[in-house]
Design an enzyme around this catalytic site. Structure first.
Site, PDB file in Angstrom:
ATOM      1  N   HIS A 191      75.075  26.389   2.708  1.00  0.00           N
ATOM      2  CA  HIS A 191      75.175  26.265   1.252  1.00  0.00           C
ATOM      3  C   HIS A 191      75.762  27.569   0.706  1.00  0.00           C
ATOM      4  CE1 HIS A 191      72.799  25.446  -2.715  1.00  0.00           C
ATOM      5  NE2 HIS A 191      74.001  24.949  -2.775  1.00  0.00           N
TER       6      HIS A 191
ATOM      7  N   ARG B 184      69.580  15.909  -9.111  1.00  0.00           N
ATOM      8  CA  ARG B 184      69.052  15.520  -7.806  1.00  0.00           C
ATOM      9  C   ARG B 184      67.549  15.319  -7.913  1.00  0.00           C
ATOM     10  NH1 ARG B 184      68.829  19.442  -4.650  1.00  0.00           N
ATOM     11  NH2 ARG B 184      69.916  20.983  -5.881  1.00  0.00           N
TER      12      ARG B 184
ATOM     13  N   SER C  61      69.866  28.122  -6.627  1.00  0.00           N
ATOM     14  CA  SER C  61      70.538  27.650  -7.839  1.00  0.00           C
ATOM     15  C   SER C  61      70.307  28.638  -8.990  1.00  0.00           C
ATOM     16  CB  SER C  61      70.044  26.261  -8.219  1.00  0.00           C
ATOM     17  OG  SER C  61      68.661  26.288  -8.383  1.00  0.00           O
TER      18      SER C  61
ATOM     19  N   ASP D 279      80.615  26.103  -3.041  1.00  0.00           N
ATOM     20  CA  ASP D 279      79.285  25.532  -2.778  1.00  0.00           C
ATOM     21  C   ASP D 279      78.919  25.408  -1.299  1.00  0.00           C
ATOM     22  OD1 ASP D 279      76.862  24.504  -3.814  1.00  0.00           O
ATOM     23  OD2 ASP D 279      77.502  22.455  -3.457  1.00  0.00           O
TER      24      ASP D 279
ATOM     25  N   CYS E  49      72.096  31.271  -9.864  1.00  0.00           N
ATOM     26  CA  CYS E  49      72.407  32.681  -9.596  1.00  0.00           C
ATOM     27  C   CYS E  49      73.889  32.966  -9.810  1.00  0.00           C
ATOM     28  CB  CYS E  49      72.018  33.053  -8.164  1.00  0.00           C
ATOM     29  SG  CYS E  49      70.247  33.187  -7.909  1.00  0.00           S
TER      30      CYS E  49
ATOM     31  N   LYS F  35      75.802  17.106  -0.696  1.00  0.00           N
ATOM     32  CA  LYS F  35      74.570  17.647  -0.117  1.00  0.00           C
ATOM     33  C   LYS F  35      74.087  16.793   1.065  1.00  0.00           C
ATOM     34  CE  LYS F  35      74.381  20.585  -3.612  1.00  0.00           C
ATOM     35  NZ  LYS F  35      74.783  21.977  -3.473  1.00  0.00           N
TER      36      LYS F  35
ATOM     37  N   ARG G 277      77.632  18.519 -16.168  1.00  0.00           N
ATOM     38  CA  ARG G 277      78.555  18.903 -15.085  1.00  0.00           C
ATOM     39  C   ARG G 277      80.011  18.649 -15.432  1.00  0.00           C
ATOM     40  NH1 ARG G 277      76.167  21.202 -10.230  1.00  0.00           N
ATOM     41  NH2 ARG G 277      73.960  21.080 -10.693  1.00  0.00           N
TER      42      ARG G 277
ATOM     43  N   TYR H 281      73.704   9.683  -9.882  1.00  0.00           N
ATOM     44  CA  TYR H 281      74.049  11.047 -10.299  1.00  0.00           C
ATOM     45  C   TYR H 281      74.308  12.006  -9.150  1.00  0.00           C
ATOM     46  CZ  TYR H 281      74.264  14.940 -13.536  1.00  0.00           C
ATOM     47  OH  TYR H 281      74.696  15.993 -14.283  1.00  0.00           O
TER      48      TYR H 281
END
Ligand code: SAT
Ligand code: MN
Length: 605
Positions: free
Chosen positions: A245, A74, A267, A292, A269, A225, A385, A216
């Protein structure tokens, strides 16, 4: 090819026709969401060399993509919230005047699909028959996007049927920004535009998404998102619900009692790992609803119900292993799209942290030969990914597609905090919980350009990159929602920190499956069981309240994990004050009051 619309929705047809005129594609295809369509697109991608078929025996129905090295994540500095007034986007979002931005982007979209096919993807975020779900229509010239959307959302004719002739949809416009001259092809390369031509734009008032230049992930799969968080957060504010989120997990006790818990973490974690955790304590079970995003509305019974608006996982491959997350590994055994991972000699995939050495020579994510002994860079991109179907996850909960959602008992909020923040504590009440959530963040580990090591990058509710409006107003929305609700039926709020270290830098807590011990205490607290002590920061587990049977953590370490570090908290108060200053007079008074009260409580003892 379905060139003609399979709908009588006039507004939708007119919107599509307008964009065909602007983008001037060679072909138009309305996606029906069928397996035949998916297979056909895969064939085309393989024929033109952009995707590679993987070993059918080892990875049935799997393909590999390598993106352009400039298009790997992103792009937050090219992501815009173009609200009419700049102050409504707030201090945490990039803003451009919507009229100016549309003019710039329209120039870019003109002829941008020459030589390509224009796909119309009707998709539903959430089970189509769910009252919490929403419909989006994405236009794209990327087959990668069509394929990924088929895994990540519910796509096709059934969505158009649900939309009817005048249903509401979020228009999502996307182009990779790489028109082809007559006879030109991509030559097996991932199409995209240079960084300064990329725009990921949101128009919150008109609920529109315009994306240009990137193919992407979250830049291009606009349901995720862009719609499910940035636009949905605005809708949720206006309509009185929550678009967050958050992962959603189902926790079952040895007695068969069930609770649903959501969790928000910045992010890196281990959100996906927590969503699919395998408990180490006997008799307990974790199943997954989502990893997510959670959309939550109050039910008639006054409880908060959550759905996972997605239908797949767009997970980070690097670091995922049989040890860290075997359930994610099973989910990508089949029907998976891999992006930017290494390719083995026998057409399988490999990435760093997969739990085994690279099997000989590979082709790395850039398409070059790669060998572990001589490599100077990883074989897989750190943001590589897998796009896997949720239904292929062995621990997906049977009710994951229940249209009414699942009733939530607890919210977890956490970050990577090597010091100060204890393993777990519970808020006194809803507003105190909102205060805790508004302060989460992760400590900077590698030297970031603008921040000292040890500094905490605050990421309230893990929503900094994803809130479509002013975060001060977002906090207000949270407070209002809880104040209006029946306090006894609201989820209880917890702070967790799996990342505590000793002064010498040793991890205090083993994490992963052992986190089930913390989940157990959370579960008990939701039933007003599980002993706790009232401390200045919140309710903390009483000594021995966390089940440590069979756990390899010393009593001293446990004590440290569950103690209050006075100096650490004094620093924390100062840092929160700085963090709050960002929101100016839009910071709700309730939160500044919470900070003052916390400081006073800490001084008293
Ligand atoms: O690329 S996505 O935005 O979908 C994933 C992420 O960055 O969290
Ligand atoms: Mn995410």
């Amino acid at each position: 090819m379905n060139e003609k619309p399979i709908t009588r929705h006039k507004k939708l047809i007119a919107w599509v026709e307008e964009w065909i005129r602007i983008c001037q594609p060679d072909n138009v295809h309305w996606c029906d969401g069928s397996q035949e369509e998916y297979d056909h697109l895969v064939k085309e991608e393989i024929a033109c060399g952009v995707a590679k078929k993987l070993n059918e025996k080892k990875r049935p129905d799997c393909i590999l993509y390598r993106s352009d090295p400039s298009d790997v994540a992103r792009v937050e500095n090219r992501t815009y919230i173009a609200s009419e007034k700049q102050e409504d986007a707030g201090p945490t979002n990039n803003w451009i005047d919507p009229k100016a931005l549309k003019k710039t982007m329209l120039d870019l979209y003109k002829g941008s699909m020459k030589g390509r096919t224009f796909y119309v993807i009707p998709f539903s975020m959430g089970p189509i028959d769910s009252p919490i779900a929403k419909i989006g229509i994405e236009i794209t010239d990327s087959r990668y996007v069509v394929l990924n959307m088929q895994i990540m959302t519910r796509v096709g004719t059934k969505v158009l049927e649900a939309l009817g002739e005048d249903g509401e949809f979020v228009p999502c416009m996307h182009s990779v920004g790489k028109p082809l001259a007559r006879g030109e092809s991509d030559h097996g390369l991932w199409p995209c535009a240079p960084l300064d031509k990329k725009y990921i734009s949101h128009f919150p008032e008109t609920r529109e998404i315009w994306s240009y230049g990137s193919g992407y992930g979250g830049n291009a799969l606009l349901g995720k998102k862009c719609l499910a968080l940035r636009i949905a957060s605005v809708q949720a504010r206006d309509e009185g619900w929550l678009a967050e989120h958050m992962l959603i997990l189902k926790l079952t006790s040895p007695e068969g009692k069930v609770k649903y818990i959501t969790g928000a973490f910045p992010s890196a974690c281990g959100k996906t790992n927590l969503a699919m955790l395998i408990p180490t304590i006997p008799g307990w079970q974790v199943e997954t609803i989502g990893d997510d995003i959670a959309w939550m509305k109050f039910g008639k019974d006054g409880r908060l119900y959550a759905i996972n608006p997605e239908a797949g996982f767009f997970g980070v491959a690097t670091g995922t292993s049989e040890e860290s997350n075997p359930n994610a590994m099973r989910a990508c055994d089949r029907e998976t799209i891999f992006t930017n991972v290494g390719l083995t000699k026998d057409n399988d995939i490999w990435w760093e942290g997969m739990g085994m050495d690279a099997p000989g020579k590979l082709i790395d994510w850039k398409g070059n030969e790669w060998e572990a002994s001589t490599a100077t860079a990883p074989a897989a991109h750190p943001n590589s990914r897998f796009t896997a179907r949720a239904k292929n996850c062995p621990v997906i909960a049977p009710e994951w597609e229940d249209p009414k959602g699942v009733p939530i008992s607890a919210f977890l909020f956490g970050g990577r905090r090597p010091s100060a923040i204890p393993l777990v504590y519970q808020s006194f009440d809803w507003i105190h919980g909102v205060f805790m959530a508004s302060c989460i963040g992760s400590e900077i580990t590698a030297a970031a350009l603008d921040l000292k090591i040890g500094t905490v990058r605050r990421d309230p509710m893990a929503m900094i990159p994803f809130c479509g409006y002013h975060m001060g107003d977002y906090f207000k929305h949270w407070i209002k929602l809880g104040t209006k609700a029946d306090a006894n039926k609201l989820p209880k709020i917890f702070s967790v920190n799996w990342f505590r270290k000793t002064r010498e830098g040793k991890w205090l807590w083993p994490g992963y499956g052992e986190n089930s011990r913390v989940l157990k205490w959370v579960f008990e607290r939701c039933d007003d069981e599980g002993s706790a002590v009232k401390t200045p920061i919140g309710y903390m587990p009483a000594p021995n309240a966390i089940d440590t049977t069979g756990l390899n953590v010393s009593a001293d370490d446990m004590k440290q994990l569950l103690s209050i570090d006075r100096e650490g908290w004094a620093r924390e108060i100062e840092m929160i004050r700085e963090h709050y200053a960002r929101f100016g007079n839009r910071l709700p008074e309730e939160l500044s009051d919470q900070l003052i009260a916390l400081e006073a409580r800490l001084k008293k003892v």
